[in-house]
Scaffold this motif. Structure first.
Motif, PDB file in Angstrom:
ATOM      1  N   ALA A 115      -5.783 -15.654  18.038  1.00 53.84           N
ATOM      2  CA  ALA A 115      -6.347 -14.338  18.342  1.00 53.84           C
ATOM      3  C   ALA A 115      -6.792 -14.261  19.803  1.00 53.84           C
ATOM      4  N   GLY A 116      -7.474 -15.290  20.263  1.00 56.23           N
ATOM      5  CA  GLY A 116      -7.908 -15.323  21.660  1.00 56.23           C
ATOM      6  C   GLY A 116      -6.737 -15.343  22.627  1.00 56.23           C
ATOM      7  N   ILE A 118      -3.641 -14.180  22.059  1.00 59.88           N
ATOM      8  CA  ILE A 118      -2.965 -12.876  22.011  1.00 59.88           C
ATOM      9  C   ILE A 118      -3.781 -11.822  22.753  1.00 59.88           C
ATOM     10  N   LEU A 119      -5.089 -11.807  22.524  1.00 57.58           N
ATOM     11  CA  LEU A 119      -5.941 -10.849  23.244  1.00 57.58           C
ATOM     12  C   LEU A 119      -5.899 -11.082  24.752  1.00 57.58           C
ATOM     13  N   VAL A 122      -2.614  -9.707  26.055  1.00 54.32           N
ATOM     14  CA  VAL A 122      -2.629  -8.238  26.030  1.00 54.32           C
ATOM     15  C   VAL A 122      -3.490  -7.685  27.169  1.00 54.32           C
ATOM     16  N   PHE A 123      -4.714  -8.191  27.312  1.00 57.84           N
ATOM     17  CA  PHE A 123      -5.600  -7.668  28.353  1.00 57.84           C
ATOM     18  C   PHE A 123      -5.103  -8.023  29.750  1.00 57.84           C
TER      19      PHE A 123
END
Length: 163
Positions: A115-116, A118-119, A122-123
């Motif tokens: 999750a970290g 991927i985030l 994305v950011f």
């Protein structure tokens, strides 16, 4: 000008290769592990950007038939290991700071890591255009990495100094 465009097209088709992804993934695992150890042991996170640039260059040159774009993809994939290590090295101890008796399963740790990651991608993708293209901010580590790869690609005395 037209011949430049053709040569760029031919060179760009070799930037995202299976070997760049495999070498980048394996290198990322090694860099994540070593960066995690250093971060937990010393409380500081190393930025192995120049090291992975040299490693990517050396490995791909040894395999032959490479170009600067493929080397860049490989070293970027390897560098991402340090970012993942940073997220883990400072998140996991936070869990135990909040509750010393808590246990973290491998699945939970994997989900938090993914999750970290991927985030982060994305950011980073969302702010890239503003900070890289529009603002043209100086990034000394990125420039140093670029110069390292270019010097190594040219060979000769400059490449010998790298090693």
């Amino acid at each position: 000008m037209r011949s430049n465009e053709v040569s760029l097209e031919k060179g760009s088709s070799k930037q995202l290769t299976v070997r760049s992804l495999v070498i980048g993934a394996l290198g990322s695992i090694i860099i994540t592990t070593s960066s995690m150890y250093v971060a937990l042991r010393m409380g500081a996170l190393p930025w192995p950007t120049i090291f992975v640039a040299v490693m990517s260059l050396a490995i791909l040159k040894a395999l032959g038939g490479t170009n600067l774009n493929e080397i860049n993809v490989t070293h970027t994939a390897m560098s991402s290991g340090a970012m993942v290590a940073g997220g883990l090295a400072f998140t996991v101890p936070g869990i135990w700071i909040l509750e010393a008796s808590s246990e973290v399963s491998f699945l939970s740790l994997l989900i938090v890591t993914l999750a970290g990651t991927i985030l982060g991608v994305v950011f980073t993708g969302l702010i890239r255009r503003y900070f890289i293209e529009k603002e043209k901010l100086p990034f000394p580590m990125g420039v140093a990495s670029y110069e390292t790869v270019v010097a190594g690609d040219k060979g000769g005395k400059k490449a010998k100094y790298l090693f």
